[in-house]
Motif scaffolding. Sequence first.
Motif, PDB file in Angstrom:
ATOM      1  N   GLN A 370       0.407  -1.349   0.410  1.00 43.40           N
ATOM      2  CA  GLN A 370      -0.217   0.116  -0.234  1.00 43.40           C
ATOM      3  C   GLN A 370       0.546   1.216  -0.249  1.00 43.40           C
ATOM      4  OE1 GLN A 370      -3.639   0.227   0.043  1.00 43.40           O
ATOM      5  NE2 GLN A 370      -2.968  -2.217  -0.913  1.00 43.40           N
ATOM      6  N   ALA A 372       3.739   4.207  -1.017  1.00 43.81           N
ATOM      7  CA  ALA A 372       4.318   4.345  -1.976  1.00 43.81           C
ATOM      8  C   ALA A 372       5.650   4.089  -1.871  1.00 43.81           C
ATOM      9  CB  ALA A 372       4.013   5.818  -2.814  1.00 43.81           C
ATOM     10  N   TRP A 385       6.420   5.715 -12.293  1.00 44.08           N
ATOM     11  CA  TRP A 385       6.096   4.655 -11.420  1.00 44.08           C
ATOM     12  C   TRP A 385       5.278   2.995 -11.920  1.00 44.08           C
ATOM     13  CZ3 TRP A 385       4.764   6.115  -6.053  1.00 44.08           C
ATOM     14  CH2 TRP A 385       5.308   8.135  -6.580  1.00 44.08           C
ATOM     15  N   ASN A 388       2.770   1.614  -8.187  1.00 45.09           N
ATOM     16  CA  ASN A 388       3.358   2.685  -6.509  1.00 45.09           C
ATOM     17  C   ASN A 388       4.348   2.586  -6.287  1.00 45.09           C
ATOM     18  OD1 ASN A 388       1.495   4.577  -5.274  1.00 45.09           O
ATOM     19  ND2 ASN A 388       1.416   2.825  -3.467  1.00 45.09           N
ATOM     20  N   ARG A 410       2.875  13.734  -5.797  1.00 42.97           N
ATOM     21  CA  ARG A 410       4.087  13.343  -6.955  1.00 42.97           C
ATOM     22  C   ARG A 410       4.188  13.981  -7.505  1.00 42.97           C
ATOM     23  NH1 ARG A 410       1.454   7.247  -6.166  1.00 42.97           N
ATOM     24  NH2 ARG A 410       1.459   6.646  -5.016  1.00 42.97           N
ATOM     25  N   ARG A 829      -9.455   4.747  -8.385  1.00 46.98           N
ATOM     26  CA  ARG A 829      -8.276   4.757  -8.120  1.00 46.98           C
ATOM     27  C   ARG A 829      -7.720   4.767 -10.034  1.00 46.98           C
ATOM     28  NH1 ARG A 829      -8.195  -0.856  -5.449  1.00 46.98           N
ATOM     29  NH2 ARG A 829      -9.138  -0.298  -3.692  1.00 46.98           N
ATOM     30  N   GLU A 834      -3.518   4.859 -10.065  1.00 47.41           N
ATOM     31  CA  GLU A 834      -3.041   3.593  -9.735  1.00 47.41           C
ATOM     32  C   GLU A 834      -2.701   2.959 -10.832  1.00 47.41           C
ATOM     33  OE1 GLU A 834      -4.540   2.479  -5.977  1.00 47.41           O
ATOM     34  OE2 GLU A 834      -5.088   4.370  -5.412  1.00 47.41           O
TER      35      GLU A 834
END
Length: 858
Positions: A370, A372, A385, A388, A410, A829, A834
Amino acid sequence: MKTATIPELALVVLIGPSGSGKSSFARKHFRPTEVLSSDYCRGLVSDDENALAATRDAFEVLHFIAAKRLKAGRLTVIDATNVQPEARKPLVALAREYHCLPVAIVLNLPERLCQDRNKDRPDRSFGPHVIRHQSDQLRRSLRSLEREGFRHTFLLNTPEDVDGFTFERQKLWNNLREEHGPFDIIGDVHGCFPEMCELLGALGYDVREVGESNVGRRFQVTAPSGRKAVLLGDLVDRGPDTATVLRLAMDMVADGTALCVPGNHDMKLMKQLKGRDVRIAHGLAESLEQLERETPGFKEEVVTFLDDLVSHYVLDDGKLVVAHAGMKESMQGRGSGSVRDFALYGETTGETDEYGLPVRWNWAAEYRGQAAVVYGHTPVSRPEWLNNTICIDTGCVFGGTLTALRYPERELVSVPAACEYYEPARPLLTSPAEPDALTAQQSLDDLLQIEDVTGKRIVETRLFRSVTIREENSIAALEVMSRFAANPKWLTYLPPTMSPSETTAEPGLLEHPAEAFSYFRKEGVARVVCEEKHMGSRAVLVVCRDEETVRKRFGIVGEGIGICHTRTGRRFFEDATLETEFLATVKRSLDLANTWEEFKTDWVSLDCELMPWSAKAQELLQDQYAAVGVAARVGLGETVNALRQANGWNQEVGPLLARFEERATLADAYVRAYRQYCWPVRSLSDLKLAPFHLLATEGAVHADKSHVWHMESAAKICRTTPELLIETPFKVIELGNADSERAGIAWWLDLTGKGGEGMVVKPFDFVSRCRGRMVQPAIKCRGPEYLRIIYGLDYTEPQNLARLRARGLSTKRSLALREFALGIEGLERFVRHEPLRRVHECVFGVLALESEPVDPRL
């Protein structure tokens, strides 16, 4: 006795003979859930805590539970004699497996005291030789505990030592969960002082030189309000000014404006400065040459600074992890040699590439955590990315850039290197990516991992907390997705099912708007939006501005500018040419409506109804509804003719004739009911699309807007192309206002009187809550003739209506809420960028819930 310290995550092993008071000690100092007793485990497996024959099974249970607790990051206490090295060995191994410290607390009390205590315990019937033997084994073990791997040992030799023992739980050094940032995380500097200053300036930091101390230049750095820098290590080697980079980093850490984790180059330099034998390579010679000009005091300060650095940090309530070379989920927040090695070097396959460099194991491709994870170590041409995680070492010292990640925003901020300070062993690719290249995440998403979507799953959602997906249902969803679905990368949202209203007592009716209004009124909703229910097929549209957007945002190449798919994820159109023309027309409508500019987006997701119903349900119509209609009309027609002839001979046949004539009339009504929703589709001009939700655009899921906003936004698009797009009529009803409610009922009667399907009643707000729980997102209220298609041609006969009014809605409504929450969660998401597996957890969840047993007529 002074207070001892025990790490907050540790495996505490109590060691002592029977009668030494281990269980009492554990009860006094630890929570009941933290203590695992071998006696209790014997009782679990044999119903007798003293059954020595059950010892093997008992310890298997104990080790299993201990492993689960340590995996979850819970301090665990082992209450057993543990006086033999072979008993302690698996416990130390368990601690190492889960990267936590083993702690020994030894109750080395006099043998006579242990014997006396056992005499008062009727459940301890063994002879004195047992305690004598255990005490001897304990004394022989005392010198070997450290060699066995125990990092902390506390020896309690007297009852007074035991009674006076106190300890405090020591927070792990890497645990900075209370630090919430915001942070500016900076990649590998490698002695590039000018670029470091330029990057800090670009991030809003004010860097000032404030003179010299006895160890050289010093800096004062003022951070933007509330922000803190995080340095990812490898401050040294290869670059032109390692000493000044170290000064700046040390001053920032000392002043609290930065955190710093060590890199492998930093540790190698520290070892060399300590006089250890290290290989002078990979830029270390340049660092040593630069440090030769510095004072001994400065070099001592560098050694202390580097030696004190912590392998990695867990920040922001566990949402962020920073480490030089990355950090697997199982190692986050743990402390061991393996954790430190991974933080410094990552993991390699044991192979070397064509440049003689080790091939690194792509741990990020398997990451499912979960948090990052932001790291550096391996230079990349551009940060991306992946599951994550992100590597932000962009090879400044090799002529690339120095990069920072702003968290939680981010956002990436980079400054170019002034020159190539050091020639890389492996060329640093700085040319732009190929136009059709996919990102690392998109390439990885080409193949979904079956374990990400199968088995029993508990999906956390913002709207409904957790939604449980049963294993048998997830298997059904997998079959649908693997056999019938469109390219999964398109599937970011599947619409939920919808519950009907409660049944009505109105004569001849099964559903009526008054019941829908009553439901929402009881749930505290003041206003509802009534929308005409189109009789078509539910369709989700994803439309992009161009194919480049499709590649960048969805990772799809060569499939046009979008998709129209059904509520089960299948392509709506089998004719690719028709689909292309259809999507192009919708895209032109978005152009004309100025949608791209208004929402600052290059893609749009729409929830719609596509007509005619026969465009997608042709087989259903032919095999089910039309077949019933034809059979009923033919069969009843012949029956009526026969009864009419019989009635001429015998008047007693009259009532039976009247009944069958009525049924024939109902059969005609049944056929008329579905025929009006069907027409042939030969070209685009035969289709009609009614959008009613503007679901999402770049950076936003529009679940925070009212249904009126959605209707007006959709209408704006529809007005540009009325030959394809149709506006959905709607009315806002004030609940509790009798005139307003009567107007809503009258509108429904008018719609259904013309043969319409009915209307959908929604709370004014897209998401409404009452007493902390979510209200139904929509309730359908269908007209009597449409329901004839659903329930059968003679459903309106009094005896049938009476039976149907007993239907239950609780399962359907629970399903509607769960699917709605999953649908919005999946979109959110996706909008947060994600990984696709996280989006598909929700998409698969909706499909899986669709296989739950619910009356399909509801």
